[in-house]
Write a protein that holds these residues in place. Structure first.
Motif, PDB file in Angstrom:
ATOM      1  N   ARG A 123      66.099  66.534  64.177  1.00 18.66           N
ATOM      2  CA  ARG A 123      64.652  66.246  64.199  1.00 18.66           C
ATOM      3  C   ARG A 123      63.979  66.647  62.884  1.00 18.66           C
ATOM      4  O   ARG A 123      63.062  65.977  62.439  1.00 18.66           O
ATOM      5  N   GLU A 126      64.706  63.854  60.454  1.00 19.15           N
ATOM      6  CA  GLU A 126      63.889  62.668  60.709  1.00 19.15           C
ATOM      7  C   GLU A 126      62.454  62.894  60.235  1.00 19.15           C
ATOM      8  O   GLU A 126      61.848  62.014  59.628  1.00 19.15           O
ATOM      9  N   LEU A 127      61.900  64.069  60.514  1.00 22.18           N
ATOM     10  CA  LEU A 127      60.552  64.396  60.042  1.00 22.18           C
ATOM     11  C   LEU A 127      60.488  64.331  58.517  1.00 22.18           C
ATOM     12  O   LEU A 127      59.563  63.749  57.948  1.00 22.18           O
ATOM     13  N   GLN A 139      60.595  60.687  57.395  1.00 22.78           N
ATOM     14  CA  GLN A 139      59.332  59.994  57.649  1.00 22.78           C
ATOM     15  C   GLN A 139      58.215  60.469  56.723  1.00 22.78           C
ATOM     16  O   GLN A 139      57.356  59.677  56.321  1.00 22.78           O
ATOM     17  N   GLU A 147      61.308  73.642  67.608  1.00 25.62           N
ATOM     18  CA  GLU A 147      60.806  72.390  67.050  1.00 25.62           C
ATOM     19  C   GLU A 147      59.773  72.649  65.959  1.00 25.62           C
ATOM     20  O   GLU A 147      59.043  73.639  66.007  1.00 25.62           O
ATOM     21  N   HIS A 184      53.761  61.599  61.780  1.00 25.51           N
ATOM     22  CA  HIS A 184      55.053  61.395  62.457  1.00 25.51           C
ATOM     23  C   HIS A 184      55.123  62.216  63.746  1.00 25.51           C
ATOM     24  O   HIS A 184      55.574  61.710  64.779  1.00 25.51           O
ATOM     25  N   GLN A 211      52.954  60.472  66.372  1.00 30.87           N
ATOM     26  CA  GLN A 211      53.527  59.220  66.864  1.00 30.87           C
ATOM     27  C   GLN A 211      54.757  59.454  67.731  1.00 30.87           C
ATOM     28  O   GLN A 211      54.984  58.739  68.700  1.00 30.87           O
ATOM     29  N   SER A 212      55.540  60.457  67.389  1.00 31.93           N
ATOM     30  CA  SER A 212      56.763  60.707  68.150  1.00 31.93           C
ATOM     31  C   SER A 212      56.512  61.574  69.375  1.00 31.93           C
ATOM     32  O   SER A 212      57.382  61.693  70.234  1.00 31.93           O
ATOM     33  N   ALA A 215      56.426  64.670  69.335  1.00 34.99           N
ATOM     34  CA  ALA A 215      57.226  65.883  69.171  1.00 34.99           C
ATOM     35  C   ALA A 215      56.336  67.079  68.882  1.00 34.99           C
ATOM     36  O   ALA A 215      55.332  66.968  68.213  1.00 34.99           O
TER      37      ALA A 215
END
Length: 129
Positions: free
Chosen positions: A37, A40-41, A44, A81, A114, A117-118, A120
């Motif tokens: 994760r 990915e962050l 993005q 997270e 991000h 939108q996710s 998270a």
């Protein structure tokens, strides 16, 4: 686990050291502590893809280096997270540093977008530690 802002007896952490030419090798090794994760962050927010298990040629961006340094130092637990609160605190630490230089400020908005939108990192707190 404590949050430095909520615990007045815990010292505030200084901002992580950004990747420099002398630190490139160590920053690339630190990137091994990034979660999927996190990667990915970072992708993005910055456009840099950091793949697990691969050597990153030359450098990793300052946001990746900061997150990796916090993971390697234990400031972010392996299962914790990245949240908007963490990112804003990271920006604050850089803003309050003696150098006054904030190499990750431009990445804050795309990273927060991000996360939004996710879905998270919305207010979850891992208390299993």
């Amino acid at each position: 686990m404590s949050i430095s802002r909520l615990n007045p007896y815990r010292p505030a952490y200084p901002p992580p050291v950004a990747a420099t030419r002398e630190r490139n090798h160590a920053a690339r090794e630190d990137s091994a502590s990034l979660t999927d994760r996190d990667r990915e962050l970072i992708y993005q927010a910055t456009g840099q893809r950091i793949r697990p298990g691969e050597t990153n040629p030359g450098w990793i961006n300052s946001l990746a280096a900061a997150i990796a340094a916090d993971r390697a130092a234990g400031r972010l637990a392996p299962t914790q997270e990245i949240t908007a609160v963490y990112l804003k605190d990271l920006i604050r630490r850089y803003d309050q540093s003696p150098t006054g230089r904030n190499p990750i400020a431009g990445y804050l908005e795309p990273a927060l977008r991000h996360l939004e939108q996710s879905g998270a990192g919305r207010g979850r707190l891992d208390v299993t530690a």
